[in-house]
Write a protein that holds these residues in place. Sequence first.
Motif, PDB file in Angstrom:
ATOM      1  N   PRO A  79      15.376   4.377   9.043  1.00  0.00           N
ATOM      2  CA  PRO A  79      14.602   4.096  10.264  1.00  0.00           C
ATOM      3  C   PRO A  79      13.284   3.369   9.988  1.00  0.00           C
ATOM      4  O   PRO A  79      12.937   2.423  10.711  1.00  0.00           O
ATOM      5  N   LYS A  80      12.537   3.779   8.956  1.00  0.00           N
ATOM      6  CA  LYS A  80      11.282   3.100   8.620  1.00  0.00           C
ATOM      7  C   LYS A  80      11.554   1.686   8.125  1.00  0.00           C
ATOM      8  O   LYS A  80      10.799   0.746   8.422  1.00  0.00           O
ATOM      9  N   MET A  81      12.638   1.505   7.378  1.00  0.00           N
ATOM     10  CA  MET A  81      12.997   0.179   6.907  1.00  0.00           C
ATOM     11  C   MET A  81      13.329  -0.731   8.092  1.00  0.00           C
ATOM     12  O   MET A  81      12.908  -1.897   8.135  1.00  0.00           O
ATOM     13  N   LEU A  82      14.058  -0.215   9.079  1.00  0.00           N
ATOM     14  CA  LEU A  82      14.384  -1.001  10.275  1.00  0.00           C
ATOM     15  C   LEU A  82      13.121  -1.374  11.049  1.00  0.00           C
ATOM     16  O   LEU A  82      12.991  -2.502  11.543  1.00  0.00           O
ATOM     17  N   GLU A  83      12.199  -0.431  11.141  1.00  0.00           N
ATOM     18  CA  GLU A  83      10.934  -0.708  11.835  1.00  0.00           C
ATOM     19  C   GLU A  83      10.168  -1.827  11.143  1.00  0.00           C
ATOM     20  O   GLU A  83       9.658  -2.751  11.795  1.00  0.00           O
ATOM     21  N   ASN A  84      10.091  -1.776   9.820  1.00  0.00           N
ATOM     22  CA  ASN A  84       9.346  -2.786   9.070  1.00  0.00           C
ATOM     23  C   ASN A  84      10.009  -4.157   9.104  1.00  0.00           C
ATOM     24  O   ASN A  84       9.326  -5.180   9.019  1.00  0.00           O
ATOM     25  N   LEU A  85      11.337  -4.182   9.228  1.00  0.00           N
ATOM     26  CA  LEU A  85      12.035  -5.460   9.298  1.00  0.00           C
ATOM     27  C   LEU A  85      11.655  -6.250  10.543  1.00  0.00           C
ATOM     28  O   LEU A  85      11.693  -7.487  10.542  1.00  0.00           O
ATOM     29  N   LEU A  86      11.289  -5.561  11.615  1.00  0.00           N
ATOM     30  CA  LEU A  86      10.912  -6.227  12.864  1.00  0.00           C
ATOM     31  C   LEU A  86       9.397  -6.264  13.078  1.00  0.00           C
ATOM     32  O   LEU A  86       8.930  -6.783  14.088  1.00  0.00           O
ATOM     33  N   SER A  87       8.656  -5.722  12.131  1.00  0.00           N
ATOM     34  CA  SER A  87       7.202  -5.632  12.281  1.00  0.00           C
ATOM     35  C   SER A  87       6.498  -6.714  11.461  1.00  0.00           C
ATOM     36  O   SER A  87       6.949  -7.082  10.373  1.00  0.00           O
ATOM     37  N   GLN A  88       5.388  -7.210  12.004  1.00  0.00           N
ATOM     38  CA  GLN A  88       4.580  -8.176  11.266  1.00  0.00           C
ATOM     39  C   GLN A  88       3.856  -7.494  10.110  1.00  0.00           C
ATOM     40  O   GLN A  88       3.778  -8.022   9.008  1.00  0.00           O
ATOM     41  N   LYS A  89       3.319  -6.325  10.378  1.00  0.00           N
ATOM     42  CA  LYS A  89       2.610  -5.558   9.354  1.00  0.00           C
ATOM     43  C   LYS A  89       3.525  -4.469   8.822  1.00  0.00           C
ATOM     44  O   LYS A  89       3.728  -3.449   9.459  1.00  0.00           O
ATOM     45  N   LYS A  90       4.077  -4.692   7.651  1.00  0.00           N
ATOM     46  CA  LYS A  90       5.088  -3.787   7.114  1.00  0.00           C
ATOM     47  C   LYS A  90       4.407  -2.676   6.308  1.00  0.00           C
ATOM     48  O   LYS A  90       4.469  -2.648   5.082  1.00  0.00           O
ATOM     49  N   SER A  91       3.757  -1.787   7.040  1.00  0.00           N
ATOM     50  CA  SER A  91       2.926  -0.784   6.386  1.00  0.00           C
ATOM     51  C   SER A  91       3.457   0.620   6.604  1.00  0.00           C
ATOM     52  O   SER A  91       4.253   0.884   7.503  1.00  0.00           O
ATOM     53  N   VAL A  92       2.981   1.522   5.740  1.00  0.00           N
ATOM     54  CA  VAL A  92       3.254   2.944   5.874  1.00  0.00           C
ATOM     55  C   VAL A  92       2.002   3.679   5.412  1.00  0.00           C
ATOM     56  O   VAL A  92       1.347   3.262   4.455  1.00  0.00           O
ATOM     57  N   SER A  93       1.626   4.728   6.123  1.00  0.00           N
ATOM     58  CA  SER A  93       0.436   5.489   5.753  1.00  0.00           C
ATOM     59  C   SER A  93       0.636   6.175   4.410  1.00  0.00           C
ATOM     60  O   SER A  93       1.778   6.399   3.973  1.00  0.00           O
ATOM     61  N   VAL A  94      -0.464   6.524   3.754  1.00  0.00           N
ATOM     62  CA  VAL A  94      -0.384   7.212   2.470  1.00  0.00           C
ATOM     63  C   VAL A  94       0.353   8.535   2.631  1.00  0.00           C
ATOM     64  O   VAL A  94       1.229   8.874   1.827  1.00  0.00           O
ATOM     65  N   GLU A  95       0.014   9.266   3.682  1.00  0.00           N
ATOM     66  CA  GLU A  95       0.682  10.554   3.927  1.00  0.00           C
ATOM     67  C   GLU A  95       2.172  10.361   4.186  1.00  0.00           C
ATOM     68  O   GLU A  95       3.008  11.112   3.684  1.00  0.00           O
ATOM     69  N   GLY A  96       2.496   9.334   4.999  1.00  0.00           N
ATOM     70  CA  GLY A  96       3.900   9.042   5.282  1.00  0.00           C
ATOM     71  C   GLY A  96       4.658   8.618   4.040  1.00  0.00           C
ATOM     72  O   GLY A  96       5.822   8.980   3.855  1.00  0.00           O
ATOM     73  N   CYS A  97       3.992   7.856   3.179  1.00  0.00           N
ATOM     74  CA  CYS A  97       4.620   7.392   1.939  1.00  0.00           C
ATOM     75  C   CYS A  97       4.909   8.556   1.000  1.00  0.00           C
ATOM     76  O   CYS A  97       6.004   8.657   0.446  1.00  0.00           O
ATOM     77  N   LEU A  98       3.923   9.446   0.837  1.00  0.00           N
ATOM     78  CA  LEU A  98       4.128  10.614  -0.023  1.00  0.00           C
ATOM     79  C   LEU A  98       5.218  11.526   0.532  1.00  0.00           C
ATOM     80  O   LEU A  98       6.036  12.064  -0.228  1.00  0.00           O
ATOM     81  N   ALA A  99       5.236  11.697   1.856  1.00  0.00           N
ATOM     82  CA  ALA A  99       6.265  12.534   2.483  1.00  0.00           C
ATOM     83  C   ALA A  99       7.649  11.937   2.260  1.00  0.00           C
ATOM     84  O   ALA A  99       8.607  12.657   1.931  1.00  0.00           O
ATOM     85  N   GLN A 100       7.757  10.612   2.430  1.00  0.00           N
ATOM     86  CA  GLN A 100       9.044   9.961   2.221  1.00  0.00           C
ATOM     87  C   GLN A 100       9.489  10.077   0.767  1.00  0.00           C
ATOM     88  O   GLN A 100      10.659  10.380   0.493  1.00  0.00           O
ATOM     89  N   ALA A 101       8.563   9.855  -0.174  1.00  0.00           N
ATOM     90  CA  ALA A 101       8.893   9.971  -1.600  1.00  0.00           C
ATOM     91  C   ALA A 101       9.362  11.385  -1.932  1.00  0.00           C
ATOM     92  O   ALA A 101      10.323  11.574  -2.691  1.00  0.00           O
ATOM     93  N   PHE A 102       8.682  12.382  -1.353  1.00  0.00           N
ATOM     94  CA  PHE A 102       9.061  13.778  -1.602  1.00  0.00           C
ATOM     95  C   PHE A 102      10.467  14.060  -1.074  1.00  0.00           C
ATOM     96  O   PHE A 102      11.311  14.628  -1.789  1.00  0.00           O
ATOM     97  N   PHE A 103      10.745  13.689   0.180  1.00  0.00           N
ATOM     98  CA  PHE A 103      12.032  14.026   0.782  1.00  0.00           C
ATOM     99  C   PHE A 103      13.185  13.247   0.143  1.00  0.00           C
ATOM    100  O   PHE A 103      14.294  13.781   0.036  1.00  0.00           O
TER     101      PHE A 103
END
Length: 318
Positions: A79-103
């Motif tokens: 889902p995050k990859m799909l969002e970034n594919l259509l977004s100009q700013k392909k960003s993720v918050s630090v907290e979101g990034c750590l959460a994704q890496a953990f899961f």
Amino acid sequence: MVLGNHSTITEFILLGLSADPHIQVMFFVLFLWMYLLTLIGNLMIMTVIRMESHLHSPMYFFLSHLSFLDLCLTSVTVPKMLENLLSQKKSVSVEGCLAQAFFVFFIAGTEAFVLSAMAYDCYAAICQPLLYGQLMNKQLCGGLVWLSWGLGFLDALINTLMTLNLDLCGAHVMLHFSCELPSLFSLSCSDISINFLVLGFSTIVHASGTLLLVFFSYARIVSTILNITSTAGRSKAFSTCSSHLTTVSCFYGSAFLRYLMPNLSSPLELIFSLQYSVVTPLVNPLVYSLKNKEVKEALKRMWQKGLQHFRQQRTGRG
């Protein structure tokens, strides 16, 4: 997590896939279809196992957990990859990034343990058929699943907490489509030898423990199959575990290589990550539905019941 000049990082930029807008649209359509098919396939496997009483056996108990893990793994990344594919700013918050890496680490690690438990189930079914009910009782099956979740969680927690001590340099761009622990290491300007050591050690222990169980289970399975005289008996025994062997080959090769060799080139990183987090969750329901006669017949019955119910509703409205 701070930059070398001690300014706070608030987000990461994910630039793993193509920068061409037209190719991004193609990737979006492709991965959206793959994600939807993955959801449908794994939900169907879980539903048919729950609804069909004759599938309430250890083999399908583990398969339902595998389908749930596949559904979770792909839902953490796609889902995050799909969002970034259509977004100009392909960003993720630090907290979101750590959460994704953990899961990602947690779910993939748990899946490795579940696959090894499924290998032991295959061994018990083929090599110890008379004792199968005693060996694979409900208590043992439940214990193996809970142990898988627990060890996967502990492994992910230790490695994720280690990343909190990283001192990140000015560049906070990742050439990846999702956040994974090895990708975070490449952004650090501090010493990451301990992080590499802990990640490598935990991955080796994780891999060796699960792969040894898979290897010895299949060594005994092959030996038993070779001693079966009838061709029909050999075929039946092989078909019992062929789906699992296909899944193990797809998952283990890519997942463990991704974490055992964190300094892979960017294209290989993407290929291995896509293989275990996107492709394998899509393929597993197809493998088990096409190669497993019981699942295939159960899905057919469920489809026929659904059609019959739909026709009855239309008739009632008419």
